[in-house]
Design an enzyme around this catalytic site. Structure first.
Site, PDB file in Angstrom:
ATOM      1  N   HIS A  35       0.808  -1.232   0.000  1.00 13.92           N
ATOM      2  CA  HIS A  35       0.000   0.000   0.000  1.00 13.92           C
ATOM      3  C   HIS A  35       0.840   1.279   0.000  1.00 13.92           C
ATOM      4  O   HIS A  35       0.407   2.301  -0.506  1.00 13.92           O
ATOM      5  CB  HIS A  35      -0.996   0.008   1.168  1.00 13.92           C
ATOM      6  CG  HIS A  35      -0.394   0.254   2.516  1.00 13.92           C
ATOM      7  ND1 HIS A  35       0.255  -0.733   3.231  1.00 13.92           N
ATOM      8  CD2 HIS A  35      -0.314   1.371   3.278  1.00 13.92           C
ATOM      9  CE1 HIS A  35       0.671  -0.229   4.383  1.00 13.92           C
ATOM     10  NE2 HIS A  35       0.344   1.052   4.435  1.00 13.92           N
ATOM     11  N   LYS A  58       5.364   5.723  -1.779  1.00 18.04           N
ATOM     12  CA  LYS A  58       6.212   6.642  -0.982  1.00 18.04           C
ATOM     13  C   LYS A  58       7.570   6.849  -1.649  1.00 18.04           C
ATOM     14  O   LYS A  58       8.324   7.743  -1.275  1.00 18.04           O
ATOM     15  CB  LYS A  58       6.388   6.098   0.434  1.00 18.04           C
ATOM     16  CG  LYS A  58       5.102   6.146   1.242  1.00 18.04           C
ATOM     17  CD  LYS A  58       5.286   6.879   2.565  1.00 18.04           C
ATOM     18  CE  LYS A  58       3.966   7.131   3.245  1.00 18.04           C
ATOM     19  NZ  LYS A  58       3.841   6.476   4.535  1.00 18.04           N
TER      20      LYS A  58
HETATM   21 FE   LIG Z   1      -0.349   5.333   3.107  1.00 14.55          FE
END
Ligand SMILES: [Fe+2]
Length: 348
Positions: free
Chosen positions: A218, A222
């Protein structure tokens, strides 16, 4: 996959079986002649004198080939042919007709009959036509079996390749987290919490597998987030918050070519708030994919109970209270209820 296996088994059975022929003619003498000739050649033979008996026989025993008289009292062979072909597409059909009905026989070929024979029968021709039709049928079955085998192999290989790619992305997520002292092991812990929730909610095995991959991956987006912003010890500006939140969208785009749409959607929406008040949110409530709503709770629990640059970790009890407080606003209340049950079991 299961369906392919079942089909494959039934094709194997059809190929292994001694081929049974069904001789259909309203005249007993004709049936007898054909029966004797074809039995002598090693075929198992059955007889029928009318349409109803043909359909009963086909329904109860596997018939490889039907020699079908065109002219019969009651339902004719021409009327019966489409019924046989639609109900028993693996059964070959040879039409038997008087020489004067050749045009009708040709019409039958167009409707799916495999061949035709003229009466009075030349028994050698009958024998050759049966051999040809059975050979054609065998080839058709073998080709279908091979196609199923190939489809199964391709599916298997695709699954393997997908697993390798997903494993590589998972390793990338772990590497990203390991680099950051605040998020080490986050995705693995979130996955454990999400799966416990999925279990409590009675998700199917396939949904659990999607939930597992979606949870593990998930935060892969990033990779596009500036570390300085992510680890900023002070309150984030609106721009910085917006920058961090692009990770949901970027993550979904990274995995989309490799996973089913459901996993990508789960990642895309894992920061959506149940009441729809999240940043640039386009859906709300139960329109947010179920797995994303589960992931939101799991993600929040782990985030709250971990140190962050701008605050120390909360206790589990404090985090549970916070999740409870946000039921119906940030989180789906039904999932919070399931979460409280799992939390109770876990803390027992
Ligand atoms: Fe997140």
């Amino acid at each position: 996959m299961k369906q392919a296996n079942a089909n494959e088994k039934s094709i194997e059975r059809m190929l292994d079986q001694r081929e049974t022929l069904l001789i259909v003619d309203d005249e007993a003498a004709i049936r007898r002649v054909l029966y004797q000739k074809l039995s002598r050649e090693g075929y198992q033979c059955e007889e029928a004198d009318a349409a109803e008996q043909v359909l009963n026989t086909l329904a109860t025993s596997p018939i490889a080939l039907v020699i079908l008289d065109i002219k019969m009292p009651g339902k004719s062979g021409i009327e019966l042919l489409p019924e046989i072909k639609s109900g028993y597409p693996d059964t070959a059909v040879i039409m038997a007709t008087a020489v004067t009905d050749i045009n009708v026989a040709i019409q039958c070929l167009k409707q799916g009959a495999d061949d035709y024979l003229c009466k009075p029968f030349n028994l050698e021709e009958v024998s050759l036509a049966v051999q040809r039709a059975l050979e054609k049928r065998r080839l058709k079955l073998e080709i279908r079996e091979y196609q199923q085998f190939l489809e199964e192999k391709v599916e298997e290989q695709t699954g393997e390749i997908r697993k390798i790619f997903l494993g590589a992305i998972e390793a990338l997520v772990s590497a990203l987290e390991a680099k950051d002292k605040y998020t080490g092991g986050h995705s693995r812990r979130v996955t454990e919490i999400a799966l416990a929730l999925g279990n409590e909610l009675g998700l199917s095995a396939q949904d659990m597998e999607d939930l597992r991959w979606g949870s593990l991956l998930h935060d892969v987006g990033k990779i596009a987030v500036d570390q300085l912003v992510q680890n900023k010890p002070d309150k984030l500006t609106r721009e910085e918050y917006e920058h961090i939140m692009i990770h949901a969208h970027v993550g979904a785009d990274i995995v989309r070519p490799l996973v089913n749409g459901k996993i990508a959607e789960m990642i895309e929406h894992h920061h959506d708030r149940y009441d729809g008040s999240g940043l640039h949110q386009v859906i709300a409530g139960n329109d947010i994919p179920l797995e994303a709503r589960i992931l939101a709770v799991a993600d929040a629990l782990d985030a709250m109970t971990s140190d962050r640059p701008y605050r120390p970790a909360m206790s589990i009890a404090e985090a549970i209270d916070e999740i409870k407080r946000c039921a119906g606003t940030q989180f789906d209340p039904d999932i919070v209820t399931a979460f409280l049950k799992t939390a109770k079991t876990a803390t027992k």
